[in-house]
Design a protein around this motif. Structure first.
Motif, short mmCIF file in Angstrom:
data_model
loop_
_atom_site.label_atom_id
_atom_site.label_comp_id
_atom_site.label_asym_id
_atom_site.label_seq_id
_atom_site.Cartn_x
_atom_site.Cartn_y
_atom_site.Cartn_z
N TRP A 1 -9.42 -3.58 6.56
CA TRP A 1 -8.87 -4.94 6.57
C TRP A 1 -9.95 -5.93 6.12
O TRP A 1 -11.13 -5.74 6.40
CB TRP A 1 -8.36 -5.33 7.95
CG TRP A 1 -7.15 -4.55 8.39
CD1 TRP A 1 -7.13 -3.28 8.89
CD2 TRP A 1 -5.79 -4.99 8.32
NE1 TRP A 1 -5.83 -2.90 9.16
CE2 TRP A 1 -4.99 -3.92 8.82
CE3 TRP A 1 -5.16 -6.16 7.90
CZ2 TRP A 1 -3.60 -4.01 8.90
CZ3 TRP A 1 -3.78 -6.25 7.99
CH2 TRP A 1 -3.02 -5.17 8.48
N ASP A 2 -9.53 -7.00 5.47
CA ASP A 2 -10.42 -8.08 5.06
C ASP A 2 -9.98 -9.37 5.72
O ASP A 2 -8.78 -9.61 5.91
CB ASP A 2 -10.39 -8.27 3.54
CG ASP A 2 -11.09 -7.14 2.80
OD1 ASP A 2 -12.11 -6.65 3.30
OD2 ASP A 2 -10.58 -6.74 1.72
N ILE B 1 -5.87 -12.40 7.50
CA ILE B 1 -6.36 -11.03 7.50
C ILE B 1 -5.42 -10.20 6.66
O ILE B 1 -4.19 -10.30 6.80
CB ILE B 1 -6.50 -10.48 8.95
CG1 ILE B 1 -7.12 -9.08 8.92
CG2 ILE B 1 -5.18 -10.51 9.70
CD1 ILE B 1 -7.60 -8.61 10.29
N TRP B 2 -5.98 -9.40 5.73
CA TRP B 2 -5.17 -8.65 4.78
C TRP B 2 -5.58 -7.18 4.78
O TRP B 2 -6.78 -6.85 4.81
CB TRP B 2 -5.35 -9.20 3.37
CG TRP B 2 -4.61 -10.48 3.12
CD1 TRP B 2 -5.06 -11.74 3.29
CD2 TRP B 2 -3.25 -10.59 2.65
NE1 TRP B 2 -4.08 -12.65 2.95
CE2 TRP B 2 -2.96 -11.97 2.56
CE3 TRP B 2 -2.28 -9.66 2.30
CZ2 TRP B 2 -1.73 -12.44 2.12
CZ3 TRP B 2 -1.05 -10.13 1.87
CH2 TRP B 2 -0.78 -11.50 1.79
N ARG C 1 -16.04 -7.07 11.57
CA ARG C 1 -15.14 -6.50 10.56
C ARG C 1 -14.24 -5.45 11.19
O ARG C 1 -14.58 -4.84 12.20
CB ARG C 1 -15.95 -5.87 9.42
CG ARG C 1 -16.83 -6.85 8.66
CD ARG C 1 -16.00 -7.76 7.77
NE ARG C 1 -16.83 -8.77 7.10
CZ ARG C 1 -16.33 -9.69 6.29
NH1 ARG C 1 -15.03 -9.72 6.04
NH2 ARG C 1 -17.12 -10.60 5.74
N MET D 1 -5.51 -11.96 -0.20
CA MET D 1 -6.78 -12.70 -0.09
C MET D 1 -6.80 -13.97 -0.94
O MET D 1 -7.79 -14.28 -1.60
CB MET D 1 -7.96 -11.79 -0.45
CG MET D 1 -8.13 -10.60 0.48
SD MET D 1 -8.55 -11.08 2.18
CE MET D 1 -10.24 -11.62 1.98
N LEU E 1 -10.34 -13.78 5.94
CA LEU E 1 -10.47 -14.92 5.04
C LEU E 1 -10.49 -16.20 5.86
O LEU E 1 -9.84 -16.30 6.90
CB LEU E 1 -9.29 -14.93 4.06
CG LEU E 1 -9.29 -15.95 2.91
CD1 LEU E 1 -10.41 -15.64 1.93
CD2 LEU E 1 -7.94 -15.92 2.19
N LYS F 1 -6.28 -3.59 3.17
CA LYS F 1 -6.81 -3.14 1.88
C LYS F 1 -5.92 -2.08 1.24
O LYS F 1 -5.88 -1.96 0.01
CB LYS F 1 -8.21 -2.57 2.06
CG LYS F 1 -9.26 -3.56 2.50
CD LYS F 1 -10.62 -2.87 2.63
CE LYS F 1 -11.71 -3.83 3.05
NZ LYS F 1 -13.04 -3.15 3.17
#
Length: 325
Positions: free
Chosen positions: A47-48, A73-74, A43, A113, A50, A76
Motif C-alpha cells: 500500500w502507498d 491510501i492506495w 508504511r 495516487m 498520500l 499497489k
C-alpha cells in the motif's frame, strides 16, 4: 397490474440475492488487497500513502480533525477478481457538534495516487467510487440529509459536482448517521454479477442494513482499491480501522477472456431520476465595508428625518403660543 409470473420471478431473484449475500466457505480473504491491524511503522506492505495520511498501530488516519487537510491510501496490486466483497471498518469523528466535514471515499479506480477535489482524489476518474459525505454543500432543491452514502461510476467523462453533493451523477444513495458513533462502523461493499450493493452496520451489532442496490454495473478487472478523505474550513478525523477483501466464488460463472474483462468500459445503466440543474440564488456582491456605509447612511437619514420633524413641531407650537397671547 403485475402478472403472477412477474411476481414469482421477483421473489426468486430476491431469494437468490439473499442466499449469496452471506460469505460462503468458498469465499476467501485476499490479504494482498486487505488492510488488517496491527499496523507497524510508517508504511504498510503493498500500500502507498498520500498527503496527510498517518499510520498508527490501530488505524490509518486519512485526515486529522484540522482544516484544509487531505490524504489517501492506495493498493499497489491491481485486482483481477471479477466478483468481490469488501468489509470496511471506519470511524468519522471530531469535536464539532453541528458543523463538520467533508467525508471520505472508497475507490476502485484505474488511476491511483492522485490528489484532487473529490474527497481528496481526482475528478473525471475511471471506475467506481462510494462517497461517505458528512457535509451538505447544497441547501437547495437537490438537498438530502447528511451524513449520506452514495455511489458513482465514471468512464472519465463525468464531473463530480461537489457543490451539489454529486446528485447529478449519483447511481443511488441513502442517509446514514455514521459520524461520532460509540463503536466502529462497518460498511459492506459487494460487487457480484454486475450488481453493486452497499450495506452498513453503524452500531457494530453484526446486523448489516442495506443502504442501496444498483443493478447493471459494469467494471473491468485490473483497477486499484483506494481510500481518500479531505477537510475544508470544517474538519473531522477520518480513520480506517480495517479493509478486508473477499474473493467471491460464484458457481456457474461464465468464463471470459482476461483481455475482454480488462477492456470493459465502466458504466452503470441505472441512475437516480434526472433533475434539472438549478443554480443557487445570486449572492450579493456588496463587501462588508460597503454594507457598513449603507447602514450608516440609513441611520443618518433616519436621524435627519427625526430632527426635521422635531423642529417643525417646535415652530408650530411657538406660533400657537403667539396667537394665544
Amino acid at each position: 397490474m403485475p402478472s403472477l409470473f412477474n411476481v414469482i420471478v421477483v421473489l426468486l431473484t430476491s431469494m437468490r440475492y439473499h442466499c449469496h449475500a452471506e460469505l460462503s466457505p468458498n469465499d476467501y480473504l485476499r490479504k494482498e488487497f486487505s488492510l488488517i491491524k496491527p499496523f507497524s511503522g510508517a508504511r504498510i506492505p503493498l500500500w502507498d500513502i498520500l498527503g496527510n495520511t498517518m499510520i498508527t498501530p490501530d488505524y490509518v488516519r486519512l485526515t486529522p480533525d484540522e482544516p484544509s487537510r487531505s490524504g489517501a491510501i492506495w493498493g499497489k496490486v491491481p485486482c483481477n477478481v471479477r466478483d468481490w466483497e469488501i468489509h470496511l471498518r471506519f470511524r468519522v469523528h471530531g469535536k464539532a457538534k453541528s458543523l463538520f466535514g467533508d467525508g471520505f471515499a472508497f475507490w476502485y479506480a484505474r488511476d491511483r495516487m492522485f490528489s484532487g477535489p473529490v474527497f481528496g482524489s481526482r475528478d473525471y476518474f475511471h471506475g467506481l467510487a462510494v462517497f461517505f459525505d458528512t457535509y451538505s454543500n447544497h441547501n437547495g432543491p437537490h438537498n438530502h440529509g447528511h451524513p449520506y452514502i452514495s455511489a458513482m461510476v465514471n468512464n472519465g467523462t463525468f464531473h463530480y459536482d461537489h457543490d451539489r453533493d454529486g446528485t447529478h451523477t449519483e447511481m443511488s444513495g441513502c442517509q446514514s448517521s455514521f459520524r461520532n458513533r460509540k463503536s466502529d462502523v462497518k460498511a459492506i461493499i459487494r460487487y457480484v454479477k454486475g450488481q453493486l450493493t452497499v450495506s452498513t452496520d453503524i452500531d457494530d451489532r453484526g446486523k448489516p442494513k442495506e443502504c442501496f442496490t444498483s443493478p447493471d454495473v459494469r467494471l473491468p478487472i485490473g483497477y486499484h482499491f483506494g481510500l481518500s478523505a479531505a477537510t475544508g474550513e470544517l474538519s473531522d478525523n477520518h480513520d480506517i480501522i480495517s479493509f478486508k477483501f473477499y474473493d467471491i466464488d460464484m458457481p456457474g460463472r461464465i468464463a471470459a477472456k482476461e483481455e475482454e474483462l480488462r477492456n470493459i468500459k465502466p458504466e452503470a445503466r441505472f441512475f437516480q431520476p434526472p433533475r434539472d440543474h438549478i443554480d443557487d440564488a445570486p449572492v450579493s456582491t456588496l463587501g462588508g465595508f460597503r454594507m457598513f456605509l449603507l447602514v450608516l447612511i440609513g441611520l443618518a437619514g433616519t436621524v435627519l428625518c427625526v430632527g426635521v420633524s422635531v423642529m417643525v413641531l417646535k415652530k408650530r407650537q411657538e406660533r400657537n403660543l403667539k396667537r394665544f397671547y
